[in-house]
Enzyme design. Structure first.
Site, short mmCIF file in Angstrom:
data_model
loop_
_atom_site.label_atom_id
_atom_site.label_comp_id
_atom_site.label_asym_id
_atom_site.label_seq_id
_atom_site.Cartn_x
_atom_site.Cartn_y
_atom_site.Cartn_z
N LYS A 172 0.84 -1.20 0.00
CA LYS A 172 0.00 0.00 0.00
C LYS A 172 0.88 1.25 0.00
O LYS A 172 1.58 1.52 0.97
CB LYS A 172 -0.89 0.02 1.25
CG LYS A 172 -1.89 1.16 1.23
CD LYS A 172 -2.50 1.42 2.59
CE LYS A 172 -1.73 2.40 3.43
NZ LYS A 172 -1.61 3.74 2.86
N GLY A 223 7.25 5.22 7.87
CA GLY A 223 6.43 6.42 8.06
C GLY A 223 6.82 7.10 9.36
O GLY A 223 7.92 6.90 9.87
N SER A 224 5.91 7.86 9.90
CA SER A 224 6.24 8.65 11.08
C SER A 224 6.24 7.79 12.35
O SER A 224 5.60 6.73 12.39
CB SER A 224 5.22 9.78 11.23
OG SER A 224 3.94 9.23 11.44
N THR A 227 2.66 7.27 13.73
CA THR A 227 1.89 6.20 13.09
C THR A 227 2.50 4.84 13.42
O THR A 227 1.78 3.86 13.60
CB THR A 227 1.83 6.41 11.56
OG1 THR A 227 1.41 7.74 11.31
CG2 THR A 227 0.86 5.45 10.90
N GLY A 228 3.82 4.79 13.52
CA GLY A 228 4.50 3.53 13.84
C GLY A 228 4.00 2.94 15.16
O GLY A 228 3.82 1.73 15.29
N GLU A 245 10.27 1.48 10.18
CA GLU A 245 11.28 2.49 9.82
C GLU A 245 10.61 3.84 10.02
O GLU A 245 9.73 4.22 9.25
CB GLU A 245 11.72 2.31 8.36
CG GLU A 245 12.51 1.04 8.09
CD GLU A 245 13.90 1.05 8.71
OE1 GLU A 245 14.31 2.09 9.27
OE2 GLU A 245 14.57 0.02 8.65
N CYS A 279 13.95 11.03 5.67
CA CYS A 279 14.04 10.60 7.07
C CYS A 279 15.44 10.87 7.61
O CYS A 279 15.60 11.23 8.77
CB CYS A 279 13.67 9.13 7.20
SG CYS A 279 14.59 8.05 6.11
N GLU A 376 10.75 16.82 14.51
CA GLU A 376 11.17 16.52 13.13
C GLU A 376 10.40 17.45 12.20
O GLU A 376 9.18 17.34 12.07
CB GLU A 376 10.84 15.06 12.78
CG GLU A 376 11.30 14.71 11.39
CD GLU A 376 10.84 13.33 10.91
OE1 GLU A 376 9.75 12.89 11.26
OE2 GLU A 376 11.61 12.72 10.15
P1 NAD Z 1 2.80 8.55 7.85
O1 NAD Z 1 3.12 7.85 9.11
O2 NAD Z 1 1.82 9.66 7.89
O3 NAD Z 1 2.27 7.53 6.75
C1 NAD Z 1 3.01 6.43 6.30
C2 NAD Z 1 2.07 5.39 5.72
O4 NAD Z 1 1.24 4.89 6.76
C3 NAD Z 1 1.12 5.91 4.65
O5 NAD Z 1 1.00 4.91 3.64
C4 NAD Z 1 -0.19 6.07 5.42
O6 NAD Z 1 -1.32 5.96 4.58
C5 NAD Z 1 -0.12 4.92 6.38
N1 NAD Z 1 -0.92 5.08 7.61
C6 NAD Z 1 -1.39 6.22 8.17
N2 NAD Z 1 -2.04 5.94 9.33
C7 NAD Z 1 -1.97 4.59 9.49
C8 NAD Z 1 -2.43 3.70 10.50
N3 NAD Z 1 -3.09 4.14 11.60
N4 NAD Z 1 -2.16 2.40 10.37
C9 NAD Z 1 -1.46 1.93 9.30
N5 NAD Z 1 -1.01 2.73 8.31
C10 NAD Z 1 -1.25 4.04 8.41
O7 NAD Z 1 4.22 9.03 7.30
P2 NAD Z 1 4.48 9.96 6.05
O8 NAD Z 1 4.03 11.35 6.43
O9 NAD Z 1 3.95 9.32 4.82
O10 NAD Z 1 6.08 9.91 5.95
C11 NAD Z 1 6.90 10.82 6.62
C12 NAD Z 1 7.50 10.19 7.84
O11 NAD Z 1 8.13 8.97 7.49
C13 NAD Z 1 8.59 11.02 8.49
O12 NAD Z 1 8.48 10.96 9.88
C14 NAD Z 1 9.87 10.34 8.05
O13 NAD Z 1 10.98 10.57 8.89
C15 NAD Z 1 9.43 8.93 8.04
N6 NAD Z 1 10.29 8.14 7.16
C16 NAD Z 1 11.12 7.20 7.73
C17 NAD Z 1 11.98 6.48 6.93
C18 NAD Z 1 12.91 5.45 7.52
O14 NAD Z 1 13.41 4.62 6.77
N7 NAD Z 1 13.16 5.44 8.81
C19 NAD Z 1 12.00 6.70 5.57
C20 NAD Z 1 11.14 7.64 5.03
C21 NAD Z 1 10.28 8.35 5.84
#
Ligand code: NAD
Length: 478
Positions: A172, A223-224, A227-228, A245, A279, A376
């Site tokens: 996804k 992702g963030s 959310t993680g 991640e 990130c 961040e």
């Molecule tokens: P996000 O957490 O908003 O979303 C990431 C993904 O999760 C999207 O596909 C979103 O639709 C999905 N999502 C949202 N809510 C969810 C839930 N409750 N359950 C499951 N999935 C859900 O992150 P973003 O804004 O897309 O990305 C930016 C963030 O990602 C920044 O914090 C950045 O540092 C981090 N990031 C980390 C890495 C790494 O490798 N550590 C790499 C790139 C980005």
């Protein structure tokens, strides 16, 4: 205005599937709709998971050499369709074409390099009585959830080891950048066996449906951090494996012996590449007081030469923020810094053109406890911070719940290495930053993540260990 006429469809069981409904995807450079993306219903997610489960027995039994070939085939498809994918990615993500090529070719490279890994077998006992060995077996169906900053590369971080290990997948992308991933799914129909890699897109409801789905055995999420945490909580109900991640607040420590003029451009891009939406971007820059003034001047002088605009235009070096939500967040951090009276070396004004543009913003030595230092930002805003002694810089760099990356810059590599070894981060760079390879372990310490991607360690995340004991002596007849 760039628009794409093709109907974007999900890929479920190797077939094109229209969404139960659809949602608009915008070009962040002009806020115009590019296309409608399918909105996957709960029933359609069930179908995707069922397709992946149905494909699992054959795929997991497929010799690993064939699975390697499949990864190479994915790499080939990405490379062969680079031009179309690059344009699509720029239109939905905002990054310039050069950075879009990096994203797509990085994904291809990840598949290529990832295909060379072996699944290890460890002999734990080999005696006249018994042979015991521990091997790695696939988990089943992996749900992969990707962010919007590097939609292709970060999806392939997951797809390459997931498929090589023998799992089938449901991928996804972010609702903000679904189109390139949907197109890749379409291009891979017939290249991979049906059901091995399913692509679904949807709004905010879809991620939680995946993390709680009883038919999914593992979630790999980028992702963030916020959310993680939700992903981990939701996955716990069915004890899914998780790889997370997450976010970062990377510190760079710049020592007084650097060649200021030579290093300013590199330091600029450490913070501002991809409009700061990386990130592992430098998000706090600690500069020794002896070079603080000249470095600040050099950074601002270089920043003034950088062209921000629509990524599709020739010469654009920095694009817009990718989406409205993130745009508001970055503006809020800038407004907070203004309200507190911090000094701006540049930026701080509002863009007057359409699109989610935030002018390059550099803030002059804000307090350590300010939001722009502690949070961040994930945008083109950099706090420049002064330090006097190294112990203080190291302590400030480490005083964070994040621990993704960090860098040290110095003419004395040994000294820099000694400083770098004291930093609490998953990746530490000396005199560079953001370099990663598929054969190096990549993952966050502290609240920047759980588990890792890349290398053997990343591959192992897509497996269960299985130990088999074989009793050699025949049972004695009664
Ligand atoms: P996000 O957490 O908003 O979303 C990431 C993904 O999760 C999207 O596909 C979103 O639709 C999905 N999502 C949202 N809510 C969810 C839930 N409750 N359950 C499951 N999935 C859900 O992150 P973003 O804004 O897309 O990305 C930016 C963030 O990602 C920044 O914090 C950045 O540092 C981090 N990031 C980390 C890495 C790494 O490798 N550590 C790499 C790139 C980005």
């Amino acid at each position: 205005m760039t628009s794409f006429n093709s109907d974007f469809t999900m890929t479920i069981g190797g077939k094109a599937v229209a969404g139960a409904s659809s949602f608009a995807v915008l070009n962040p450079a002009n806020e115009q709709e590019i296309a409608q993306a399918p909105d996957c219903s709960a029933e359609q997610l069930d179908q995707a998971v069922a397709a992946a489960r149905a494909a699992f027995p054959a795929w997991s039994a497929t010799p690993i050499e064939k699975r390697r070939e499949a990864l190479l085939a994915i790499a080939g498809v990405l490379a062969a369709n680079m031009d179309e994918l690059k344009r699509l990615l720029t239109s939905e993500q905002g990054k310039n074409h050069e950075d879009a090529i990096f994203d797509v070719m990085g994904g291809a490279m990840w598949c290529q390099a990832g295909s060379t890994l072996e699944l290890p077998v460890h002999v734990v006992e080999d005696t006249p009585e018994r042979r015991g060995e521990t091997r790695r077996v696939p988990l089943g169906v992996v749900g992969a959830i990707a962010p919007w900053n590097f939609p292709v590369l970060l999806a392939m971080f997951k797809v390459a080891p997931g498929l090589l290990a023998g799992n089938t997948m449901v991928l996804k992308p972010s609702p903000f950048t679904p189109l390139t991933t949907l197109k890749i799914g379409e291009l891979l129909r017939g290249v991979l066996p049906d059901g091995v890699l399913n692509i679904v897109t949807g709004g905010d409801a879809l991620g939680p449906l995946m993390t709680s789905h009883p038919g999914i055995d593992k979630i790999t999420f980028t992702g963030s951090t916020a959310t993680g945490r939700k992903v981990m909580a939701s996955a716990s109900a069915t004890l899914k494996r998780v790889t997370l991640e997450l976010g970062g607040n990377d510190a760079a420590i710049v020592m007084p012996d650097v060649d200021v003029e030579a290093v300013a451009e590199q330091l600029f891009w450490a913070a501002f590449k991809n409009t700061g939406q990386i990130c592992i971007a430098t998000k706090r820059m600690y500069v020794h007081k002896d070079i603080y003034e000249p470095l600040k001047t050099a950074l601002v002088a270089y920043a003034k030469t950088v062209k921000m605009g629509d990524g599709a235009e020739q010469g654009t070096q920095m694009g817009p923020i990718q989406n409205h939500q993130q745009y508001k967040r970055v503006l809020d951090l800038i407004a907070d810094a203004k309200a507190k009276g911090y000094d701006f070396l540049m930026g701080g004004e509002t863009s007057t053109v359409p699109g989610y543009f935030v002018p390059i913003t550099i803030i002059d030595n804000p307090p350590e406890d300010s939001r722009i230092v502690q949070e961040e930002q994930f945008g083109p805003v950099l706090p420049l911070l002064k330090f006097d002694n190294v112990d203080d810089a190291v302590a400030r760099a480490n005083a964070s719940d994040y621990g993704l990356g960090a860098s040290v810059w110095s003419a004395d590599v040994d000294k820099a290495l000694a400083i770098g070894s004291r930093l609490q981060a998953g990746t530490v760079w000396i005199n560079e930053t953001q370099y990663i390879t598929p054969l190096g372990v990549f993952g966050g310490h502290k609240q920047s993540g759980l588990g890792a991607e890349g290398a053997m360690e990343g591959l192992m995340e897509y497996t269960n260990a299985q130990t088999i004991y074989v009793k050699k002596a025949q049972p004695v007849a009664a």
